[in-house]
Design an enzyme around this catalytic site. Structure first.
Site, PDB file in Angstrom:
ATOM      1  N   LYS A  52       0.842  -1.204   0.000  1.00 18.35           N
ATOM      2  CA  LYS A  52       0.000   0.000   0.000  1.00 18.35           C
ATOM      3  C   LYS A  52       0.878   1.255   0.000  1.00 18.35           C
ATOM      4  CE  LYS A  52      -3.797  -2.492   2.211  1.00 18.35           C
ATOM      5  NZ  LYS A  52      -4.525  -2.843   3.441  1.00 18.35           N
ATOM      6  N   GLN A  96      -4.418  -1.509   9.676  1.00 13.92           N
ATOM      7  CA  GLN A  96      -4.339  -2.854   9.104  1.00 13.92           C
ATOM      8  C   GLN A  96      -4.874  -3.882  10.090  1.00 13.92           C
ATOM      9  OE1 GLN A  96      -3.524  -3.380   5.928  1.00 13.92           O
ATOM     10  NE2 GLN A  96      -3.799  -5.576   6.058  1.00 13.92           N
ATOM     11  N   ASP A 119     -10.825   2.789   4.249  1.00  8.95           N
ATOM     12  CA  ASP A 119     -11.196   1.374   4.145  1.00  8.95           C
ATOM     13  C   ASP A 119     -12.716   1.210   4.051  1.00  8.95           C
ATOM     14  OD1 ASP A 119      -9.199  -0.586   3.986  1.00  8.95           O
ATOM     15  OD2 ASP A 119      -8.607  -0.271   6.067  1.00  8.95           O
TER      16      ASP A 119
HETATM   17  N1  GUN Z   1      -6.604  -6.872   6.417  1.00  8.82           N
HETATM   18  C1  GUN Z   1      -6.888  -7.650   5.358  1.00  8.82           C
HETATM   19  N2  GUN Z   1      -7.472  -6.922   4.387  1.00  8.82           N
HETATM   20  C2  GUN Z   1      -7.550  -5.664   4.840  1.00  8.82           C
HETATM   21  C3  GUN Z   1      -8.042  -4.435   4.294  1.00  8.82           C
HETATM   22  O1  GUN Z   1      -8.547  -4.354   3.176  1.00  8.82           O
HETATM   23  N3  GUN Z   1      -7.916  -3.341   5.088  1.00  8.82           N
HETATM   24  C4  GUN Z   1      -7.391  -3.404   6.310  1.00  8.82           C
HETATM   25  N4  GUN Z   1      -7.322  -2.280   7.008  1.00  8.82           N
HETATM   26  N5  GUN Z   1      -6.921  -4.496   6.860  1.00  8.82           N
HETATM   27  C5  GUN Z   1      -7.006  -5.630   6.118  1.00  8.82           C
END
Ligand code: GUN
Length: 305
Positions: A52, A96, A119
């Protein structure tokens, strides 16, 4: 032959559009910024977050990685989030998941300003989506809509069947499909005679989290299949059930002792008119939509969206 819906290609298109928009915003002195909070040492999370952050750099967004230790308390995390909420150079906040068990995940997600919730996990954004208001939509469901639209697959009037009712994928995907005028059915583990429902699907979205759960008998010939699952399989018998005779997969499995399969048995894809492969289908869209959401958040917050 079914059409392969190439998530890598579609994701690259979206990223190049985001990059152009970031360059345009730069001429107005605006640089969208993403803060990623990575707690502890979860290997998979580290890889996701580093991808990311790397993508932010590629597209010209500002990014900041915050890495509290696994022993961080809920209170300390709340302080981190409140500080990010107050910063003008941060447009998106990503925590995350999963977080350590002793941390109150819901309290933290609720503490993120809804306007920085890139998100799309905040209940306010879920409510805004439900109400058809401008909102930051969860990245995976938003990515599903992009795949369908950019592949010219008609959504309006189609019967979309979503298998899985999670807050992050199933429920928001159903709502976004409804807004695109699909007739939507949501199925789950308690659905009676699931196959009879999934066989009605023009668009079948599989978001259950179980390897190869959707079998050929559950698919209407000519349906579009969107496979959201990412399951790592290491068992030889399971591998053979899905991939026997697939030379490329045999090579991967022999080399790594594992391969990825979605929530759809790959044999079911042959019946479809189009499908997203695993890997390389829905997955790559998630980061692209996170970048798009961050730029959108930057614009919404400044009243220029
Ligand atoms: N953990 C697994 N997929 C995601 C996601 O799309 N966003 C976040 N914040 N954590 C994750």
């Amino acid at each position: 032959m079914p059409t392969l819906l190439d998530g890598v290609k579609i994701s690259a298109q979206i990223k190049s559009e985001v990059k152009a928009e970031v360059a345009r915003l730069a001429t107005q002195g605006i640089r969208p910024g993403l803060a990623a909070v990575l707690v502890g040492e979860v290997a998979a999370s580290k890889i996701y977050v580093s991808n990311k952050v790397k993508t932010c750099a590629e597209l010209g967004l500002y990014s900041e990685l915050i890495t509290p230790s696994a022993s961080v308390t809920t209170e300390e995390m709340l302080d981190v989030i409140r500080a990010l909420n107050d910063r003008d150079d941060i447009d998106g906040i990503l925590i995350q998941l999963p977080l350590p068990k002793h941390v109150d995940t819901k309290a933290l997600l609720d503490a993120v300003s809804a306007d920085k919730d890139v998100d799309g996990f905040h209940p306010i954004n879920a409510g805004r989506i439900q109400a058809g208001r401008p909102a930051l939509a969860p990245c995976t469901p938003a990515g599903i809509i992009e795949i369908l639209k950019r592949s010219d697959i008609p959504i309006a009037g189609a019967h979309a069947v979503v298998v899985g009712r999670s807050d992050i994928v199933g429920k928001p995907a159903a709502m976004l499909l409804l807004h695109e005028h699909a007739t939507v059915t949501i199925c789950h583990s308690k659905t009676r005679d699931l196959a009879s429902v999934t066989r009605q699907a023009d668009i079948l979205v599989a978001a259950i989290g179980r390897a190869g759960f959707i079998t050929p008998e559950m698919v209407k010939p000519g349906a579009t299949i969107i496979d959201v699952g990412i399951n790592r399989i290491t068992d030889r018998a399971e591998f053979e059930k899905f991939f026997l005779g697939n030379t490329k997969r045999e090579e991967t499995f022999a080399a790594k002792g594992a391969t990825l399969v979605g929530d759809v048995d790959p044999h079911a894809f042959a019946l479809s008119s189009a499908y997203t492969p695993v890997p390389g289908g829905v997955g790559p869209l998630t980061i692209a939509m996170l970048m798009a959401n961050t730029v959108r958040a930057a614009k919404l917050r400044r009243g220029i969206a």
